[in-house]
Design an enzyme around this catalytic site. Structure first.
Site, PDB file in Angstrom:
ATOM      1  CG  HIS A  57      -1.898  -1.296   1.449  1.00 51.35           C
ATOM      2  ND1 HIS A  57      -2.036  -1.931   2.088  1.00 51.35           N
ATOM      3  CD2 HIS A  57      -2.689  -1.192   0.143  1.00 51.35           C
ATOM      4  CE1 HIS A  57      -3.234  -2.478   1.945  1.00 51.35           C
ATOM      5  NE2 HIS A  57      -3.321  -3.118   0.437  1.00 51.35           N
TER       6      HIS A  57
ATOM      7  NE  ARG B 132      -4.054   4.535   3.060  1.00 50.54           N
ATOM      8  CZ  ARG B 132      -5.223   5.137   2.661  1.00 50.54           C
ATOM      9  NH1 ARG B 132      -5.843   5.747   2.465  1.00 50.54           N
ATOM     10  NH2 ARG B 132      -6.318   4.632   3.191  1.00 50.54           N
ATOM     11  CD  GLU B 133      -0.243   0.282   4.335  1.00 51.43           C
ATOM     12  OE1 GLU B 133       0.195  -0.294   4.735  1.00 51.43           O
ATOM     13  OE2 GLU B 133      -1.851   0.515   3.914  1.00 51.43           O
TER      14      GLU B 133
ATOM     15  CG  ASN C 219      -3.214  -7.203   1.361  1.00 53.01           C
ATOM     16  OD1 ASN C 219      -2.896  -8.287   0.804  1.00 53.01           O
ATOM     17  ND2 ASN C 219      -3.003  -7.031   2.410  1.00 53.01           N
ATOM     18  NE  ARG C 220      -9.194  -6.161   0.561  1.00 50.71           N
ATOM     19  CZ  ARG C 220      -8.552  -5.417   1.371  1.00 50.71           C
ATOM     20  NH1 ARG C 220      -7.368  -5.914   1.444  1.00 50.71           N
ATOM     21  NH2 ARG C 220      -8.041  -4.648   2.477  1.00 50.71           N
TER      22      ARG C 220
ATOM     23  CG  HIS D 218       0.468  -4.272   5.468  1.00 50.71           C
ATOM     24  ND1 HIS D 218      -1.021  -3.862   4.393  1.00 50.71           N
ATOM     25  CD2 HIS D 218       0.701  -5.120   4.913  1.00 50.71           C
ATOM     26  CE1 HIS D 218      -0.735  -4.513   3.306  1.00 50.71           C
ATOM     27  NE2 HIS D 218       0.103  -5.368   3.484  1.00 50.71           N
TER      28      HIS D 218
ATOM     29  CE1 TYR E 285      -9.709  -4.980   6.492  1.00 49.04           C
ATOM     30  CE2 TYR E 285      -8.730  -4.342   8.395  1.00 49.04           C
ATOM     31  CZ  TYR E 285      -8.979  -4.058   7.172  1.00 49.04           C
ATOM     32  OH  TYR E 285      -7.663  -3.333   6.768  1.00 49.04           O
TER      33      TYR E 285
ATOM     34  CD  GLU F  77      -2.801  -3.327   9.240  1.00 46.66           C
ATOM     35  OE1 GLU F  77      -2.073  -1.941   9.007  1.00 46.66           O
ATOM     36  OE2 GLU F  77      -2.700  -3.653   8.451  1.00 46.66           O
TER      37      GLU F  77
END
Ligand code: 0X9
Ligand code: ZN
Length: 430
Positions: A201, A203-204, A271-272, A322, A373, A395
């Protein structure tokens, strides 16, 4: 991330000035912007987009009282930053109208960042200054580094210890940028192969820094640290610090909060895009969604390159870095069903969380991804599903705070935590 909100993320750089600023503050600000702009120009970087004149966008943490309320908030949100298991908190970005709407509805919220674009702009100005200085090796991790600088640093590490490390290009991004990895191993035949990746990702940013820093600690520490030497003699590590280089460049140059790759004018959430439970809950077929899964599993070259690497290597362990939230997640991400290795995975995660806590006292909570989630088509699920690799998402910092824009003083301590997790996992499995 939940299916949002059509996830536009309005992007672009916004004006920092607010009518309430005192005159002196305004002048200092203008001076800062001019100097910063000069820095950008001198660094040869395209200037960010013209800041928009609209009101601020704020990041808030909300604990919705019902799933109905939650859906209404998500529908109103400009961006979804994070979801948290504790009382089902949501971190969302809203404009001034959105905040007024929350108040009207009587929905309580905690303000995380009053003006997310001002925070990003301030970071950009700081970085423009930093780019003018050439960091010594000791200073390298005192600031965030861009793609080119990170890639060059991998070469420096390989040149420092060519007997331990070599740079490999495992594929190319959609826009043709190399996916560069560092393969690190000491002496003898490895008993375990491990993959550490960051930056899926865009922005991470802390995840790219921690990936690079873990590689740095191992390569430079091998000669003087007995524990690292033993580790590298038994484990072969492949570190891919920037898995989404196009998105990362876009996040540096245009939209700090960009998440996906750069497919079309919308992007795909890498990541999908992996081929386990692809298309399921927690992913979207709407290209504007922040969790858009793409047209087919592995439709994106970045995901396909990681797949090919994993199939060729047969890793025994994997960590996908992440941010943010300080969490340690293990399979499954897509279903509530317990994985057949649940006990083993949670024991390994417990070991990592303890090793992390021993660094600076920070707690990282652990759970199966789905308990946070549902998310279908993730890298972690695919690696575990495909090869039964012991796979985890970490994370990283912060727990909330300023979200993706983590102060640079926290790069090194977060790296201490990342390295502690890598060593704990590798030592448990070797
Ligand atoms: O949603 C993601 O892809 C990851 N979180 S992030 O905020 N960095 O985007 C987490 C994926 C792990 N799996 C689940 N949470 N189910
Ligand atoms: Zn992420």
């Amino acid at each position: 991330m939940h299916e949002p909100e059509d996830g536009r993320g309005r992007g672009g750089w916004r004006w920092l000035w607010t009518p309430s600023s005192p005159a002196l503050g305004r002048w200092l600000l203008v001076l800062g912007l001019l100097l910063g702009g000069l820095g950008l120009w001198a660094a040869g970087r395209p200037a960010p987009e013209e800041p928009a004149a609209e009101g601020p966008r704020s990041a808030v943490r909300i604990r919705p009282s019902s799933s109905d309320e939650r859906e209404r908030i998500l529908a109103r949100a400009l961006d979804l930053w994070s979801e948290r298991p504790d009382l089902a908190a949501l971190d969302v970005v809203l404009d001034a109208e959105g905040l007024a709407w929350l108040r009207e509805q009587g929905v309580g919220f905690e303000l995380l960042v009053a003006d997310v674009d001002a925070v990003a702009w301030a970071e950009r100005m700081r970085l423009a200054q930093a780019e003018l200085a050439r960091p010594t090796p000791e200073q390298w991790f005192s600031e965030y580094r861009d793609l080119e600088t990170i890639h060059a640093y991998l070469d420096t590490l390989a040149a420092t210890r060519p007997d331990l490390a070599r740079v490999e290009t495992i594929g190319r991004s959609l826009e043709g940028r190399p996916l560069r990895a560092l393969r690190i191993h000491g002496h003898g035949t490895p008993r375990l192969r491990m993959l550490v990746d960051g930056g899926l990702h865009a922005r991470e940013w802390i995840s790219m820094m921690v990936g690079t820093c873990v590689a740095d600690r191992l390569v430079r520490g091998y000669a003087r640290d007995e524990r690292l030497r033993r580790f590298l003699d038994e484990v072969e590590l492949v570190v891919l610090p920037v898995s989404n280089p196009d998105g990362f460049v876009h996040s540096w140059e245009r939209d700090r909060y960009w998440r996906k790759n750069r497919r079309g004018d919308h992007g795909v959430d890498l990541n999908r895009n992996f081929g386990v439970a692809w298309g399921g809950d927690g992913s979207s077929d709407n290209p504007r969604s922040q969790v858009y899964r793409g047209e087919a599993p592995f439709s994106e070259p970045e995901a396909a390159a990681i797949r090919d690497l994993v199939v060729a290597e047969g890793f025994g362990a994997h960590i996908d870095l992440h941010s943010y939230g300080q969490l340690l997640l293990h399979p499954w991400s897509y279903t509530r069903k317990r994985s057949s290795d649940h006990a083993r995975l949670s024991t390994l995660a417990t070991g990592m969380a303890a090793a992390i806590k021993a660094q600076h006292g920070e707690r990282y909570r652990l759970m199966p991804g789905e308990s946070l989630y549902p998310a279908a088509g993730t890298l972690m699920d695919w690696i575990y599903g495909e090869q039964r690799t012991m796979s985890f998402v970490i994370e990283l910092r912060p727990r909330g705070g300023t979200g993706f824009v983590l102060p640079p003083e926290q790069i090194v301590p977060t790296c201490d935590e990342g390295l502690a997790a890598v060593l704990s996992l590798g030592e448990a499995l070797r």
